[in-house]
Design a protein around this motif. Structure first.
Motif, PDB file in Angstrom:
ATOM      1  N   LYS A  48      24.880  34.352  88.211  1.00 33.79           N
ATOM      2  CA  LYS A  48      25.502  33.484  89.219  1.00 33.79           C
ATOM      3  C   LYS A  48      26.214  34.311  90.284  1.00 33.79           C
ATOM      4  N   GLU A  49      26.953  35.327  89.855  1.00 35.45           N
ATOM      5  CA  GLU A  49      27.688  36.186  90.792  1.00 35.45           C
ATOM      6  C   GLU A  49      26.756  36.900  91.766  1.00 35.45           C
ATOM      7  N   ASN A  50      25.542  37.193  91.310  1.00 36.48           N
ATOM      8  CA  ASN A  50      24.587  37.908  92.147  1.00 36.48           C
ATOM      9  C   ASN A  50      23.532  36.991  92.763  1.00 36.48           C
ATOM     10  N   HIS A  51      23.771  35.686  92.695  1.00 38.39           N
ATOM     11  CA  HIS A  51      22.954  34.655  93.361  1.00 38.39           C
ATOM     12  C   HIS A  51      21.523  34.552  92.841  1.00 38.39           C
ATOM     13  N   TYR A  52      21.346  34.791  91.549  1.00 40.61           N
ATOM     14  CA  TYR A  52      20.051  34.548  90.923  1.00 40.61           C
ATOM     15  C   TYR A  52      20.029  33.188  90.239  1.00 40.61           C
ATOM     16  N   VAL A  53      21.197  32.670  89.898  1.00 44.27           N
ATOM     17  CA  VAL A  53      21.312  31.371  89.240  1.00 44.27           C
ATOM     18  C   VAL A  53      22.402  30.580  89.941  1.00 44.27           C
ATOM     19  N   GLU A  54      22.141  29.309  90.126  1.00 47.98           N
ATOM     20  CA  GLU A  54      23.132  28.380  90.658  1.00 47.98           C
ATOM     21  C   GLU A  54      23.198  27.207  89.693  1.00 47.98           C
ATOM     22  N   MET A  55      24.405  26.770  89.415  1.00 45.57           N
ATOM     23  CA  MET A  55      24.572  25.620  88.518  1.00 45.57           C
ATOM     24  C   MET A  55      25.298  24.519  89.272  1.00 45.57           C
ATOM     25  N   GLU A  56      24.841  23.297  89.052  1.00 43.97           N
ATOM     26  CA  GLU A  56      25.466  22.141  89.674  1.00 43.97           C
ATOM     27  C   GLU A  56      25.834  21.158  88.574  1.00 43.97           C
ATOM     28  N   ARG A  57      27.079  20.733  88.556  1.00 43.17           N
ATOM     29  CA  ARG A  57      27.531  19.803  87.522  1.00 43.17           C
ATOM     30  C   ARG A  57      27.233  18.379  87.972  1.00 43.17           C
ATOM     31  N   ARG A  91      26.126  33.277  77.960  1.00 40.03           N
ATOM     32  CA  ARG A  91      27.036  32.783  79.009  1.00 40.03           C
ATOM     33  C   ARG A  91      27.444  33.914  79.953  1.00 40.03           C
ATOM     34  N   SER A  92      27.736  35.098  79.426  1.00 42.15           N
ATOM     35  CA  SER A  92      28.134  36.212  80.300  1.00 42.15           C
ATOM     36  C   SER A  92      26.966  36.663  81.176  1.00 42.15           C
ATOM     37  N   ALA A  93      25.744  36.637  80.644  1.00 43.98           N
ATOM     38  CA  ALA A  93      24.576  36.995  81.453  1.00 43.98           C
ATOM     39  C   ALA A  93      24.358  35.958  82.556  1.00 43.98           C
ATOM     40  N   ILE A  94      24.534  34.687  82.233  1.00 44.49           N
ATOM     41  CA  ILE A  94      24.392  33.638  83.260  1.00 44.49           C
ATOM     42  C   ILE A  94      25.465  33.806  84.331  1.00 44.49           C
ATOM     43  N   ASN A  95      26.688  34.114  83.934  1.00 45.36           N
ATOM     44  CA  ASN A  95      27.755  34.336  84.919  1.00 45.36           C
ATOM     45  C   ASN A  95      27.431  35.518  85.827  1.00 45.36           C
ATOM     46  N   SER A 151      22.867  43.826  85.063  1.00 47.97           N
ATOM     47  CA  SER A 151      22.638  44.574  83.829  1.00 47.97           C
ATOM     48  C   SER A 151      21.251  44.283  83.250  1.00 47.97           C
ATOM     49  N   LEU A 152      20.883  45.107  82.296  1.00 47.97           N
ATOM     50  CA  LEU A 152      19.618  44.914  81.600  1.00 47.97           C
ATOM     51  C   LEU A 152      19.608  43.580  80.864  1.00 47.97           C
ATOM     52  N   LYS A 153      20.752  43.190  80.312  1.00 47.45           N
ATOM     53  CA  LYS A 153      20.867  41.903  79.617  1.00 47.45           C
ATOM     54  C   LYS A 153      20.584  40.749  80.578  1.00 47.45           C
ATOM     55  N   ALA A 154      21.152  40.808  81.777  1.00 52.80           N
ATOM     56  CA  ALA A 154      20.935  39.746  82.762  1.00 52.80           C
ATOM     57  C   ALA A 154      19.487  39.737  83.240  1.00 52.80           C
ATOM     58  N   LYS A 155      18.895  40.914  83.409  1.00 53.33           N
ATOM     59  CA  LYS A 155      17.485  40.991  83.814  1.00 53.33           C
ATOM     60  C   LYS A 155      16.582  40.376  82.749  1.00 53.33           C
ATOM     61  N   GLY A 156      16.898  40.651  81.488  1.00 56.96           N
ATOM     62  CA  GLY A 156      16.108  40.085  80.395  1.00 56.96           C
ATOM     63  C   GLY A 156      16.227  38.577  80.337  1.00 56.96           C
ATOM     64  N   LEU A 157      17.431  38.061  80.513  1.00 58.08           N
ATOM     65  CA  LEU A 157      17.620  36.606  80.496  1.00 58.08           C
ATOM     66  C   LEU A 157      16.919  35.954  81.678  1.00 58.08           C
ATOM     67  N   LEU A 158      17.016  36.575  82.857  1.00 55.81           N
ATOM     68  CA  LEU A 158      16.334  36.029  84.025  1.00 55.81           C
ATOM     69  C   LEU A 158      14.820  36.034  83.820  1.00 55.81           C
ATOM     70  N   ASP A 187       8.226  38.900  90.290  1.00 56.65           N
ATOM     71  CA  ASP A 187       8.530  39.835  91.362  1.00 56.65           C
ATOM     72  C   ASP A 187       9.347  40.981  90.766  1.00 56.65           C
ATOM     73  N   ASN A 188       8.991  42.207  91.054  1.00 53.40           N
ATOM     74  CA  ASN A 188       9.681  43.367  90.482  1.00 53.40           C
ATOM     75  C   ASN A 188      11.028  43.665  91.136  1.00 53.40           C
ATOM     76  N   ARG A 189      11.339  43.057  92.268  1.00 45.56           N
ATOM     77  CA  ARG A 189      12.569  43.421  92.986  1.00 45.56           C
ATOM     78  C   ARG A 189      13.824  43.209  92.152  1.00 45.56           C
ATOM     79  N   TYR A 190      13.901  42.098  91.409  1.00 44.62           N
ATOM     80  CA  TYR A 190      15.120  41.893  90.624  1.00 44.62           C
ATOM     81  C   TYR A 190      15.200  42.867  89.446  1.00 44.62           C
ATOM     82  N   LEU A 191      14.072  43.351  88.975  1.00 41.77           N
ATOM     83  CA  LEU A 191      14.089  44.338  87.898  1.00 41.77           C
ATOM     84  C   LEU A 191      14.638  45.678  88.387  1.00 41.77           C
ATOM     85  N   GLU A 192      14.554  45.920  89.678  1.00 44.86           N
ATOM     86  CA  GLU A 192      15.055  47.163  90.263  1.00 44.86           C
ATOM     87  C   GLU A 192      16.456  47.019  90.849  1.00 44.86           C
TER      88      GLU A 192
END
Length: 140
Positions: A105-114, A98-102, A62-69, A52-57
């Motif tokens: 997470k802050e923007n609700h694209y990734v959720e982590m459960e321990r 780790r910073s890209a994952i954080n 950041s570009l780093k987070a978009k690339g990791l996603l 889906d292109n929405r997250y790319l826009e």
């Protein structure tokens, strides 16, 4: 082999690139800027990812987070995510991943459960969302 022809609008050229596996025609017009942009694409029969292109826009990440996603979304659904595994797939350091994952997470694209494994060690289960609205629907 490369062949050359004029596009129907007669404002740019269309290149046809022939390879044993690929045939691609590309001509992109940018009327607002008066520029012609050439983008060379491959035919996508196997080994491609539909996203889906929405997250790319999304300007909040950041570009780093978009690339990791994008990398995470390209992996199989059964993939066991962890920072070390993601570092093996890219050039970035553990801190950069780790910073890209954080950021995701802050923007609700990734959720982590321990969780804990059978030996009592920590494990993290990753939930990857292509759209942050899916995260909100899952939380509700």
């Amino acid at each position: 082999m490369v062949s050359f022809s004029l596009c129907p609008l007669k404002i740019c050229s269309v290149f046809t690139i022939k390879n044993t596996l690929k045939i691609t025609k590309v001509a992109t017009h940018n009327f607002k800027k008066g520029k012609i942009i050439m983008i060379f694409r491959t035919n996508k029969i196997t080994n491609y990812t539909k996203i889906d292109n929405r997250y790319l826009e999304d300007k909040k990440i950041s570009l780093k987070a978009k690339g990791l996603l994008t990398l995470m979304l390209s992996l199989p659904d059964s993939w066991k995510f962890n920072i070390n595994g993601l570092c093996l797939l890219c050039k970035e350091s553990r801190d950069a991943v780790r910073s890209a994952i954080n950021e995701l997470k802050e923007n609700h694209y990734v959720e982590m459960e321990r969780t804990f494994d059978e030996n009592g060690r920590f494990n993290y289960e990753y939930f990857i969302y292509e759209n942050p609205d899916d995260y909100k629907a899952n939380v509700d």
